[in-house]
Design an enzyme around this catalytic site. Structure first.
Site, PDB file in Angstrom:
ATOM      1  N   HIS A 178       0.880  -1.181   0.000  1.00  0.00           N
ATOM      2  CA  HIS A 178       0.000   0.000   0.000  1.00  0.00           C
ATOM      3  C   HIS A 178       0.915   1.229   0.000  1.00  0.00           C
ATOM      4  CE1 HIS A 178      -2.760   2.952   1.887  1.00  0.00           C
ATOM      5  NE2 HIS A 178      -3.749   2.173   1.519  1.00  0.00           N
ATOM      6  N   LYS A 209     -10.540  -0.913  10.402  1.00  0.00           N
ATOM      7  CA  LYS A 209     -10.709  -2.053   9.488  1.00  0.00           C
ATOM      8  C   LYS A 209     -11.096  -3.314  10.246  1.00  0.00           C
ATOM      9  CE  LYS A 209      -7.272  -0.302   6.207  1.00  0.00           C
ATOM     10  NZ  LYS A 209      -8.037   0.251   5.084  1.00  0.00           N
ATOM     11  N   ASP A 239       3.107  -4.838   7.597  1.00  0.00           N
ATOM     12  CA  ASP A 239       1.889  -4.039   7.532  1.00  0.00           C
ATOM     13  C   ASP A 239       0.719  -5.022   7.622  1.00  0.00           C
ATOM     14  OD1 ASP A 239      -0.399  -2.784   6.700  1.00  0.00           O
ATOM     15  OD2 ASP A 239       0.499  -1.787   4.961  1.00  0.00           O
ATOM     16  N   CYS A 279      -4.838   2.709  -3.575  1.00  0.00           N
ATOM     17  CA  CYS A 279      -3.578   3.165  -2.964  1.00  0.00           C
ATOM     18  C   CYS A 279      -2.479   2.115  -3.137  1.00  0.00           C
ATOM     19  CB  CYS A 279      -3.758   3.493  -1.481  1.00  0.00           C
ATOM     20  SG  CYS A 279      -4.876   4.850  -1.190  1.00  0.00           S
ATOM     21  N   GLN A 317      -4.505  -5.394   6.495  1.00  0.00           N
ATOM     22  CA  GLN A 317      -5.505  -6.275   5.871  1.00  0.00           C
ATOM     23  C   GLN A 317      -5.450  -7.690   6.433  1.00  0.00           C
ATOM     24  OE1 GLN A 317      -7.863  -5.205   4.023  1.00  0.00           O
ATOM     25  NE2 GLN A 317      -7.080  -3.170   3.550  1.00  0.00           N
TER      26      GLN A 317
HETATM   27  C1  LIG Z   1      -2.383  -2.860   3.399  1.00  0.00           C
HETATM   28  C2  LIG Z   1      -2.723  -1.500   3.924  1.00  0.00           C
HETATM   29  N1  LIG Z   1      -1.781  -0.790   4.553  1.00  0.00           N
HETATM   30  C3  LIG Z   1      -2.025   0.421   5.060  1.00  0.00           C
HETATM   31  C4  LIG Z   1      -3.261   0.998   4.944  1.00  0.00           C
HETATM   32  C5  LIG Z   1      -3.477   2.361   5.526  1.00  0.00           C
HETATM   33  O1  LIG Z   1      -4.360   2.289   6.587  1.00  0.00           O
HETATM   34  P1  LIG Z   1      -4.860   3.634   7.296  1.00  0.00           P
HETATM   35  O2  LIG Z   1      -5.403   4.486   6.191  1.00  0.00           O
HETATM   36  O3  LIG Z   1      -5.924   3.153   8.233  1.00  0.00           O
HETATM   37  O4  LIG Z   1      -3.693   4.239   7.969  1.00  0.00           O
HETATM   38  C6  LIG Z   1      -4.273   0.314   4.285  1.00  0.00           C
HETATM   39  C7  LIG Z   1      -5.598   0.944   4.092  1.00  0.00           C
HETATM   40  O5  LIG Z   1      -6.334   0.603   3.190  1.00  0.00           O
HETATM   41  C8  LIG Z   1      -4.001  -0.972   3.773  1.00  0.00           C
HETATM   42  O6  LIG Z   1      -4.936  -1.670   3.140  1.00  0.00           O
END
Ligand SMILES: Cc1ncc(COP(=O)(O)O)c(C=O)c1O
Length: 419
Positions: free
Chosen positions: A136, A239, A213, A377, A216
């Protein structure tokens, strides 16, 4: 398929009380344009069950004050509940110590904390950071900012046509200058579950720390940071049925101790003079200012809620949804699933021949079906598959098979409109 996924698939679908669970979510009763809401945008943000909403109300109506500094009843109560939420999160991911759980505003904030706290201190000119094509943007951009500032280099693990990381290529990227690995546990764009445990072991054999990370992954599977042996693990509350504006960074105590604070201010200090400031212990060193107390307590209630259902039961039901939806879509002419990894979380990115994803999203919305369209993203993933965007249906444990049918019927409608 991993042994875990085989075991999860063997659980009887009828055992999961999805209709009962759905009654916990007031928002699922909504009608959109006169049609029942079919909410399939869970990878962007999931919905909140009544027990979490009730917990927020109880906090605001009977427990709210600022934390840490007060000696009065409400401040002591709020401090206890805030720290209790930290312990709930600790248990949820099996972290060895509660001080290894730092409340952040979300995954993005957690990754930025590591970049500033660890990266800026320990990564220098000529050093290399390994990321993957599946990241992401929030696990790309902070590292690019660091690389630019320090003169470091980013190396990227490629993927195959199914959307799986090429692990041989990952291993070949290591050299004497490798200083850090950042990898997503699950791809938000494709659903691929990455073999992070193996990747961490390989990096650790070369003394390279790893940030996972988990944005998900945490909503869909049991996460055990001790078993993974990751140095850092980040995810967002919104999430996994919790509030927005809250998330956590898990970090091994030894790593957190070595890091510099990211934000300065109240609460993160032991003493301040104009000559010198002494920082507080972890986790407080990384929680400057009044924290999102209510949101943290809400997140604690959310992980209680998920744990009561059981992460394995959740994963099993979601795999059934994914298998069913994948089978249905594979039978449709003119529909192509992007991301066909063997190990997948419940995310379906797809294309419909001759229809722009934006039109798909708009027409599905007219049927009450909420999906996300765009680059998610994750533009490097889009570039790899040579598409500007996809439509993405992402499932949660409160989704039903009937909702998958509604999605498939909606896509048929889209095809008829564009026939
Ligand atoms: C894999 C992953 N990393 C990071 C994020 C960023 O999360 P946040 O916007 O809650 O900081 C997302 C959000 O869609 C994501 O799917």
């Amino acid at each position: 398929m991993t042994a875990t996924q085989t075991a999860l698939r063997s659980q009887p679908a009828s055992a999961f009380a999805v209709e009962r669970i759905r009654t916990d979510f007031p928002i699922l009763k909504l009608k959109v344009g006169g049609k029942p809401l079919v909410y399939l945008d869970n990878a962007a943000s999931s919905q909140m069950p009544q027990p979490v909403i009730d917990r927020l109300v109880r906090y605001q109506t009977t427990q709210h004050a600022n934390v840490n500094r007060g000696v009065h009843y409400l401040s002591e109560t709020a401090t206890f509940e805030y720290e209790e939420a930290r312990r709930k999160l600790q248990r949820f991911i099996n972290a060895p110590e509660d001080r290894e759980v730092i409340f952040t505003s979300g995954t993005t904030d957690a990754i930025n904390l590591v970049m500033h706290g660890y990266g800026r201190r320990f990564i220098g000119a000529g050093d290399e950071i390994i990321l993957t094509t599946l990241e992401h943007h929030s696990n790309i951009v902070p590292w690019q900012m660091l690389a630019e500032e320090k003169g470091a280099k980013i190396r990227v693990v490629p993927i195959n046509d199914a959307g799986e990381l090429l692990i041989d290529e990952y291993e070949k990227l290591f050299n004497a200058r490798t200083r850090f690995v950042g990898v997503t546990h699950v791809s938000n764009a494709l659903g691929t579950i990455n073999p992070v445990k193996r990747m961490i072991a390989f990096a650790h054999a070369r003394d390279v720390p790893v940030l996972v990370d988990g944005a998900q992954a945490a909503p869909h599977m049991k996460v055990d940071v001790e078993d993974l042996d990751c140095d850092f693990y980040a995810f967002s509350g919104h999430k996994l049925c919790g509030p927005t504006g809250i998330g956590i960074l898990y970090g091994k105590a030894a790593m957190l101790e070595r890091m510099q604070p990211f934000k300065g201010g109240g609460d993160m200090i032991l003493s301040v003079t104009f000559e010198k400031t002494t920082y507080n212990m972890i986790p407080h060193k990384f929680e400057a200012g009044t924290p999102p107390i209510a949101a943290a307590i809400g997140l604690g209630a959310a992980v209680d809620y998920l744990s009561a259902i059981g992460m394995d039961a959740i994963a099993s039901h979601e795999l059934n949804l994914l298998d069913y939806a994948t089978g249905q879509m594979n039978r449709m002419r003119g529909v192509r699933i992007i991301g066909t990894a063997v190990n997948k979380a419940p995310v379906l990115s797809f294309e419909v021949d001759g229809v722009h994803p934006h039109d798909i999203g708009t027409l599905l919305n007219q049927e009450g079906v909420a999906v996300r369209t765009g680059h998610h993203c994750a533009q490097p993933v889009m570039q790899r598959f040579r598409v500007p965007a996809t439509s993405r249906a992402s499932f949660a444990f409160y989704n039903s098979m009937a909702e998958i049918d509604a999605l498939i019927a909606g896509i048929r409608t889209v095809q008829k409109v564009f026939a």
